[in-house]
Write an enzyme that holds these catalytic residues in place. Structure first.
Site, PDB file in Angstrom:
ATOM      1  N   GLN A 291       0.844  -1.109   0.028  1.00 36.02           N
ATOM      2  CA  GLN A 291       0.017  -0.148  -0.180  1.00 36.02           C
ATOM      3  C   GLN A 291       0.704   1.259  -0.003  1.00 36.02           C
ATOM      4  O   GLN A 291       1.312   1.870   1.063  1.00 36.02           O
ATOM      5  CB  GLN A 291      -0.915  -0.028   1.065  1.00 36.02           C
ATOM      6  CG  GLN A 291      -2.132   1.160   1.112  1.00 36.02           C
ATOM      7  CD  GLN A 291      -2.921   0.985   2.167  1.00 36.02           C
ATOM      8  OE1 GLN A 291      -3.244  -0.055   2.803  1.00 36.02           O
ATOM      9  NE2 GLN A 291      -3.717   1.785   2.248  1.00 36.02           N
ATOM     10  N   PHE A 292       1.221   1.713  -1.162  1.00 38.72           N
ATOM     11  CA  PHE A 292       2.115   2.968  -1.241  1.00 38.72           C
ATOM     12  C   PHE A 292       1.524   4.226  -0.623  1.00 38.72           C
ATOM     13  O   PHE A 292       2.005   5.123  -0.412  1.00 38.72           O
ATOM     14  CB  PHE A 292       2.187   3.285  -2.884  1.00 38.72           C
ATOM     15  CG  PHE A 292       1.182   3.783  -3.696  1.00 38.72           C
ATOM     16  CD1 PHE A 292       1.233   5.222  -3.741  1.00 38.72           C
ATOM     17  CD2 PHE A 292       0.422   3.116  -4.320  1.00 38.72           C
ATOM     18  CE1 PHE A 292       0.332   5.805  -4.444  1.00 38.72           C
ATOM     19  CE2 PHE A 292      -0.489   3.399  -5.037  1.00 38.72           C
ATOM     20  CZ  PHE A 292      -0.739   4.850  -5.116  1.00 38.72           C
ATOM     21  N   THR A 293       0.129   4.182  -0.428  1.00 35.76           N
ATOM     22  CA  THR A 293      -0.612   5.511  -0.011  1.00 35.76           C
ATOM     23  C   THR A 293      -0.140   5.601   1.449  1.00 35.76           C
ATOM     24  O   THR A 293      -0.602   6.780   2.153  1.00 35.76           O
ATOM     25  CB  THR A 293      -2.154   5.375  -0.246  1.00 35.76           C
ATOM     26  OG1 THR A 293      -2.686   4.039   0.358  1.00 35.76           O
ATOM     27  CG2 THR A 293      -2.579   5.341  -1.581  1.00 35.76           C
TER      28      THR A 293
END
Length: 152
Positions: free
Chosen positions: A78-80
Protein backbone atom coordinates in the site's frame (compact mmCIF):
# COMPACT_ATOMS: atom_id res chain seq x y z
CA UNK A 1 8.98 1.06 5.60
CA UNK A 2 5.68 1.82 7.16
CA UNK A 3 3.16 -0.74 8.31
CA UNK A 4 -0.35 -0.66 9.66
CA UNK A 5 -0.84 -3.88 11.60
CA UNK A 6 -4.37 -4.98 12.47
CA UNK A 7 -5.26 -7.95 14.63
CA UNK A 8 -8.15 -9.70 12.88
CA UNK A 9 -10.52 -12.59 13.29
CA UNK A 10 -10.40 -12.96 9.50
CA UNK A 11 -9.24 -10.99 6.47
CA UNK A 12 -9.31 -11.55 2.73
CA UNK A 13 -8.09 -9.84 -0.42
CA UNK A 14 -9.90 -9.97 -3.76
CA UNK A 15 -8.73 -8.72 -7.15
CA UNK A 16 -11.29 -8.67 -9.96
CA UNK A 17 -13.60 -10.83 -7.85
CA UNK A 18 -10.95 -13.52 -7.29
CA UNK A 19 -9.60 -14.22 -3.80
CA UNK A 20 -5.82 -13.81 -3.77
CA UNK A 21 -5.28 -14.37 -0.06
CA UNK A 22 -7.26 -15.03 3.09
CA UNK A 23 -6.61 -15.76 6.75
CA UNK A 24 -8.58 -16.58 9.85
CA UNK A 25 -7.17 -15.34 13.18
CA UNK A 26 -4.01 -13.36 12.60
CA UNK A 27 -2.66 -10.10 11.29
CA UNK A 28 -3.56 -7.98 8.31
CA UNK A 29 -0.52 -5.85 7.48
CA UNK A 30 -0.64 -2.93 5.08
CA UNK A 31 2.93 -2.24 3.95
CA UNK A 32 4.39 0.89 2.38
CA UNK A 33 7.92 1.13 0.99
CA UNK A 34 9.91 4.32 0.47
CA UNK A 35 12.98 4.89 -1.71
CA UNK A 36 15.32 5.02 1.33
CA UNK A 37 14.31 1.55 2.59
CA UNK A 38 16.76 -1.34 2.55
CA UNK A 39 17.44 -4.83 3.87
CA UNK A 40 17.88 -3.61 7.45
CA UNK A 41 14.38 -2.09 7.41
CA UNK A 42 12.83 -5.28 6.06
CA UNK A 43 14.63 -7.51 8.57
CA UNK A 44 13.66 -5.33 11.55
CA UNK A 45 10.02 -4.97 10.49
CA UNK A 46 9.52 -8.65 9.63
CA UNK A 47 10.90 -9.68 13.02
CA UNK A 48 8.68 -7.17 14.83
CA UNK A 49 5.53 -8.21 12.97
CA UNK A 50 6.05 -11.93 13.58
CA UNK A 51 7.05 -11.68 17.25
CA UNK A 52 4.91 -8.78 18.53
CA UNK A 53 2.84 -9.99 21.48
CA UNK A 54 -0.63 -8.65 20.73
CA UNK A 55 -2.78 -11.78 21.07
CA UNK A 56 -4.49 -12.63 24.33
CA UNK A 57 -3.29 -15.31 26.71
CA UNK A 58 -5.56 -17.30 29.05
CA UNK A 59 -5.82 -14.30 31.39
CA UNK A 60 -6.86 -11.96 28.59
CA UNK A 61 -3.49 -10.15 28.51
CA UNK A 62 -1.73 -9.38 25.25
CA UNK A 63 1.08 -11.89 25.78
CA UNK A 64 1.09 -14.05 22.65
CA UNK A 65 2.65 -13.45 19.26
CA UNK A 66 1.46 -14.45 15.83
CA UNK A 67 3.87 -17.37 16.09
CA UNK A 68 2.44 -18.41 19.48
CA UNK A 69 -1.15 -18.57 18.21
CA UNK A 70 -0.23 -20.09 14.81
CA UNK A 71 -2.07 -17.17 13.25
CA UNK A 72 -2.17 -16.20 9.62
CA UNK A 73 -0.57 -13.18 7.99
CA UNK A 74 -2.13 -11.29 5.09
CA UNK A 75 0.43 -8.84 3.68
CA UNK A 76 -0.85 -6.10 1.37
CA UNK A 77 1.29 -3.54 -0.47
CA UNK A 78 0.00 0.00 0.00
CA UNK A 79 2.00 2.95 -1.32
CA UNK A 80 -0.59 5.38 0.05
CA UNK A 81 0.94 4.96 3.51
CA UNK A 82 3.48 7.52 2.28
CA UNK A 83 0.87 10.15 1.43
CA UNK A 84 1.93 13.68 2.22
CA UNK A 85 -1.03 15.95 2.89
CA UNK A 86 0.70 19.13 4.05
CA UNK A 87 -0.14 21.21 0.98
CA UNK A 88 -3.47 21.37 -0.80
CA UNK A 89 -6.12 18.69 -0.89
CA UNK A 90 -4.51 16.17 -3.19
CA UNK A 91 -2.05 13.85 -1.44
CA UNK A 92 1.48 13.59 -2.80
CA UNK A 93 3.15 10.19 -2.93
CA UNK A 94 6.62 11.43 -3.81
CA UNK A 95 8.23 9.55 -0.88
CA UNK A 96 6.74 6.21 -1.88
CA UNK A 97 9.17 3.93 -3.68
CA UNK A 98 8.66 3.40 -7.40
CA UNK A 99 7.43 -0.09 -8.37
CA UNK A 100 10.88 -1.27 -9.52
CA UNK A 101 12.11 -0.80 -5.92
CA UNK A 102 8.90 -1.41 -3.95
CA UNK A 103 7.85 -4.70 -5.55
CA UNK A 104 11.11 -6.58 -4.76
CA UNK A 105 11.02 -5.18 -1.20
CA UNK A 106 7.40 -6.35 -0.79
CA UNK A 107 8.32 -9.80 -2.14
CA UNK A 108 11.30 -9.89 0.24
CA UNK A 109 8.99 -9.15 3.18
CA UNK A 110 6.75 -12.03 2.11
CA UNK A 111 9.73 -14.41 2.14
CA UNK A 112 11.12 -13.12 5.44
CA UNK A 113 7.77 -13.43 7.22
CA UNK A 114 7.11 -16.87 5.72
CA UNK A 115 10.47 -18.08 7.03
CA UNK A 116 9.92 -16.58 10.49
CA UNK A 117 6.41 -18.02 10.78
CA UNK A 118 7.15 -21.38 9.16
CA UNK A 119 4.09 -21.04 6.95
CA UNK A 120 3.08 -19.28 3.74
CA UNK A 121 2.08 -15.63 3.94
CA UNK A 122 -1.15 -14.71 2.20
CA UNK A 123 -0.97 -11.71 -0.13
CA UNK A 124 -2.67 -9.36 -2.47
CA UNK A 125 -1.29 -8.54 -5.91
CA UNK A 126 1.26 -5.76 -6.05
CA UNK A 127 -0.11 -2.71 -7.87
CA UNK A 128 -3.59 -4.17 -8.35
CA UNK A 129 -6.91 -2.61 -7.36
CA UNK A 130 -7.52 -4.75 -4.29
CA UNK A 131 -10.64 -5.13 -2.18
CA UNK A 132 -9.87 -6.01 1.42
CA UNK A 133 -12.46 -7.39 3.82
CA UNK A 134 -11.76 -7.98 7.47
CA UNK A 135 -13.11 -8.23 10.96
CA UNK A 136 -10.93 -6.33 13.44
CA UNK A 137 -10.30 -8.10 16.71
CA UNK A 138 -10.29 -5.65 19.60
CA UNK A 139 -9.75 -3.56 17.58
CA UNK A 140 -6.00 -3.69 17.88
CA UNK A 141 -4.23 -1.53 15.30
CA UNK A 142 -0.55 -0.65 15.48
CA UNK A 143 1.47 1.60 13.19
CA UNK A 144 5.19 1.13 12.66
CA UNK A 145 7.82 3.12 10.81
CA UNK A 146 11.32 1.73 10.36
CA UNK A 147 12.73 5.25 10.10
CA UNK A 148 11.35 6.13 13.56
CA UNK A 149 12.10 2.98 15.58
CA UNK A 150 12.44 4.86 18.88
CA UNK A 151 8.75 5.75 18.78
CA UNK A 152 7.47 2.48 17.42
Amino acid sequence: MRAVIQRVNYAACHVDGVETGAIKQGLLVLLGVEEADGDEDAAWLAAKICSMRIFSDDQGLMNRSLQDVSGGLLLISQFTLYAQTKKGNRPSFIRAAKPDKAKPMYEDMILRCSELLGQPVQTGIFGADMKISLENDGPVTIMMNTKDKENF
